[in-house]
Design a protein around this motif. Structure first.
Motif, PDB file in Angstrom:
ATOM      1  N   UNK A 234       0.810  -1.210   0.000  1.00  0.00           N
ATOM      2  CA  UNK A 234       0.000   0.000   0.000  1.00  0.00           C
ATOM      3  C   UNK A 234       0.840   1.256   0.000  1.00  0.00           C
ATOM      4  N   UNK A 235       1.895   1.263   0.831  1.00  0.00           N
ATOM      5  CA  UNK A 235       2.750   2.452   0.900  1.00  0.00           C
ATOM      6  C   UNK A 235       3.566   2.611  -0.382  1.00  0.00           C
ATOM      7  N   UNK A 236       4.048   1.495  -0.946  1.00  0.00           N
ATOM      8  CA  UNK A 236       4.777   1.580  -2.214  1.00  0.00           C
ATOM      9  C   UNK A 236       3.878   2.138  -3.313  1.00  0.00           C
ATOM     10  N   UNK A 237       2.643   1.647  -3.346  1.00  0.00           N
ATOM     11  CA  UNK A 237       1.699   2.149  -4.336  1.00  0.00           C
ATOM     12  C   UNK A 237       1.444   3.636  -4.130  1.00  0.00           C
ATOM     13  N   UNK A 238       1.339   4.048  -2.867  1.00  0.00           N
ATOM     14  CA  UNK A 238       1.137   5.456  -2.574  1.00  0.00           C
ATOM     15  C   UNK A 238       2.276   6.325  -3.064  1.00  0.00           C
ATOM     16  N   UNK A 239       3.522   5.851  -2.891  1.00  0.00           N
ATOM     17  CA  UNK A 239       4.681   6.612  -3.372  1.00  0.00           C
ATOM     18  C   UNK A 239       4.627   6.746  -4.899  1.00  0.00           C
ATOM     19  N   UNK A 240       4.291   5.655  -5.575  1.00  0.00           N
ATOM     20  CA  UNK A 240       4.219   5.696  -7.025  1.00  0.00           C
ATOM     21  C   UNK A 240       3.105   6.598  -7.528  1.00  0.00           C
ATOM     22  N   UNK A 241       1.947   6.511  -6.892  1.00  0.00           N
ATOM     23  CA  UNK A 241       0.812   7.344  -7.304  1.00  0.00           C
ATOM     24  C   UNK A 241       1.107   8.819  -7.054  1.00  0.00           C
ATOM     25  N   UNK A 242       1.731   9.132  -5.912  1.00  0.00           N
ATOM     26  CA  UNK A 242       2.063  10.526  -5.609  1.00  0.00           C
ATOM     27  C   UNK A 242       3.023  11.090  -6.651  1.00  0.00           C
ATOM     28  N   UNK A 243       4.048  10.290  -7.017  1.00  0.00           N
ATOM     29  CA  UNK A 243       4.986  10.748  -8.041  1.00  0.00           C
ATOM     30  C   UNK A 243       4.281  10.934  -9.378  1.00  0.00           C
ATOM     31  N   UNK A 244       3.379  10.003  -9.725  1.00  0.00           N
ATOM     32  CA  UNK A 244       2.665  10.096 -10.994  1.00  0.00           C
ATOM     33  C   UNK A 244       1.757  11.322 -11.048  1.00  0.00           C
ATOM     34  N   UNK A 245       1.085  11.639  -9.943  1.00  0.00           N
ATOM     35  CA  UNK A 245       0.199  12.803  -9.917  1.00  0.00           C
ATOM     36  C   UNK A 245       0.988  14.096 -10.062  1.00  0.00           C
ATOM     37  N   UNK A 246       2.130  14.183  -9.363  1.00  0.00           N
ATOM     38  CA  UNK A 246       2.963  15.382  -9.485  1.00  0.00           C
ATOM     39  C   UNK A 246       3.496  15.530 -10.904  1.00  0.00           C
ATOM     40  N   UNK A 247       3.888  14.401 -11.502  1.00  0.00           N
ATOM     41  CA  UNK A 247       4.360  14.445 -12.881  1.00  0.00           C
ATOM     42  C   UNK A 247       3.251  14.898 -13.827  1.00  0.00           C
ATOM     43  N   UNK A 248       2.057  14.392 -13.604  1.00  0.00           N
ATOM     44  CA  UNK A 248       0.926  14.794 -14.456  1.00  0.00           C
ATOM     45  C   UNK A 248       0.667  16.289 -14.332  1.00  0.00           C
ATOM     46  N   UNK A 249       0.798  16.806 -13.123  1.00  0.00           N
ATOM     47  CA  UNK A 249       0.591  18.235 -12.901  1.00  0.00           C
ATOM     48  C   UNK A 249       1.634  19.063 -13.639  1.00  0.00           C
ATOM     49  N   UNK A 250       2.906  18.597 -13.589  1.00  0.00           N
ATOM     50  CA  UNK A 250       3.994  19.367 -14.194  1.00  0.00           C
ATOM     51  C   UNK A 250       4.060  19.189 -15.707  1.00  0.00           C
TER      52      UNK A 250
END
Length: 323
Positions: A146-162
């Motif tokens: 769950x935490x690994x998935x959270x790290x990946x999703x957080x990075x993906x969302x920030x990348x999508x924003x940028x």
């Protein structure tokens, strides 16, 4: 580089002059920060002697010096890449909220600074998934799925924003910037000497041997850290040869891409130096390491007068100093 352009635009909007100093500040700040932050984050794994050696190796590396003066995104990208990797390492080992926050932020910023950073900053997620899958949830030491998935999703969302606003450009990028040639053996050998920081084959061989010895010695002490460093390096090389960016066969371009992994290689060299068996001369180790640093700097290009006086310091022939 879009983020560096944004900094310049903000300075202009504030009425600051867009002179050489302003344009070079981000790279210079990143280069100076590397000397402090990367060794500090590795200190508990390397030990005091190796940490001091690493700081000096980062400080005298001709490539890191040169690209910390050039008004491009390479030095800031290198800094963010290693902050992301080392933040992930801390998040993997313990319950550090700061590390869990820092990893996706630094990973997204690294890719925003240079798209070539993506394989290195995303590789830790794959490495961690393999570690957990191969050892089982009960035996693995690290965050759960769950935490690994959270790290990946957080990075993906920030990348999508940028990167979201640039989606059309990104779709066109493979046809514009891919399909380069492969480096020849001569280019690879030249770039290895550039990464070491000298035209000397003897010194290059000695430094590569020190890195290999350091990797083996550090593996015995901290296999997790070595596994992570090697994984991001392999991911980076594999991506380069798979995508083959435009002009990859050029020593200037190939060298710039390999700059991303250089701090990790220097960390292995520093640890190797700190573990050389000296026997009765052990007390003299700090002095001997100091002599090694001075000697390495002395066989590099930065001692040449042209690197202090020439207005062509950042031209391609000056950067490819082994020729």
């Amino acid at each position: 580089s879009v983020p560096l352009t944004l900094i310049t635009r903000a300075a202009l909007d504030l009425g600051l002059p867009a002179d050489e100093s302003l344009l070079r500040v981000p790279a210079l700040f990143a280069g100076l920060a590397m000397i402090v932050l990367i060794p500090t984050l590795l200190a508990r794994h390397l030990g005091g002697t190796a940490t001091a050696s690493l700081a000096w190796l980062l400080a005298i590396s001709p490539l890191l010096v040169l690209y910390s003066r050039i008004a491009r995104s390479y030095a800031p990208a290198v800094l963010m890449i290693w902050l992301a990797i080392l933040a992930f390492e801390r998040a993997w080992r313990g319950d550090s909220r700061l590390a869990r926050l820092a990893y996706p932020v630094c990973a997204a910023l690294a890719i925003y600074l240079h798209l070539g950073a993506a394989p290195m900053v995303l590789a830790p997620l794959g490495w961690a998934a393999w570690q957990r899958w191969s050892s089982g949830d009960a035996a693995a030491h690290g965050p759960g799925w769950g935490r690994l998935t959270g790290l990946g999703v957080a990075a993906a969302l920030l990348l999508a924003l940028l990167l979201g606003p640039a989606i059309d450009s990104l779709r066109a990028l493979p046809g514009v910037s891919g399909g380069g040639g492969l480096p020849t053996l001569g280019t690879v050998l030249d770039v290895l000497r550039l990464q070491v920081g000298t035209a000397s084959w003897l010194v290059t061989g000695a430094m590569m041997a020190a890195a290999g010895y350091g990797a083996v010695a550090l593996w015995r002490r901290d296999p997790t850290l070595v596994g992570l460093i090697v994984t991001v390096g392999v991911a980076h090389w594999a991506a380069l040869f798979a995508v083959r960016p435009y002009l990859l066969e050029s020593p200037v371009v190939f060298n710039r891409y390999l700059l991303f992994w250089l701090p990790g290689a220097l960390a292995l060299v520093a640890f190797g130096w700190s573990r050389l068996p000296l026997g009765p001369a052990e007390a003299a180790r700090p002095a001997l390491l100091g002599l090694l640093v001075v000697g390495l700097a002395g066989v590099g290009p930065l001692v040449q007068p042209a690197y202090r006086t020439s207005v062509f310091l950042h031209s391609n022939p000056a950067v490819v100093f082994v020729r």
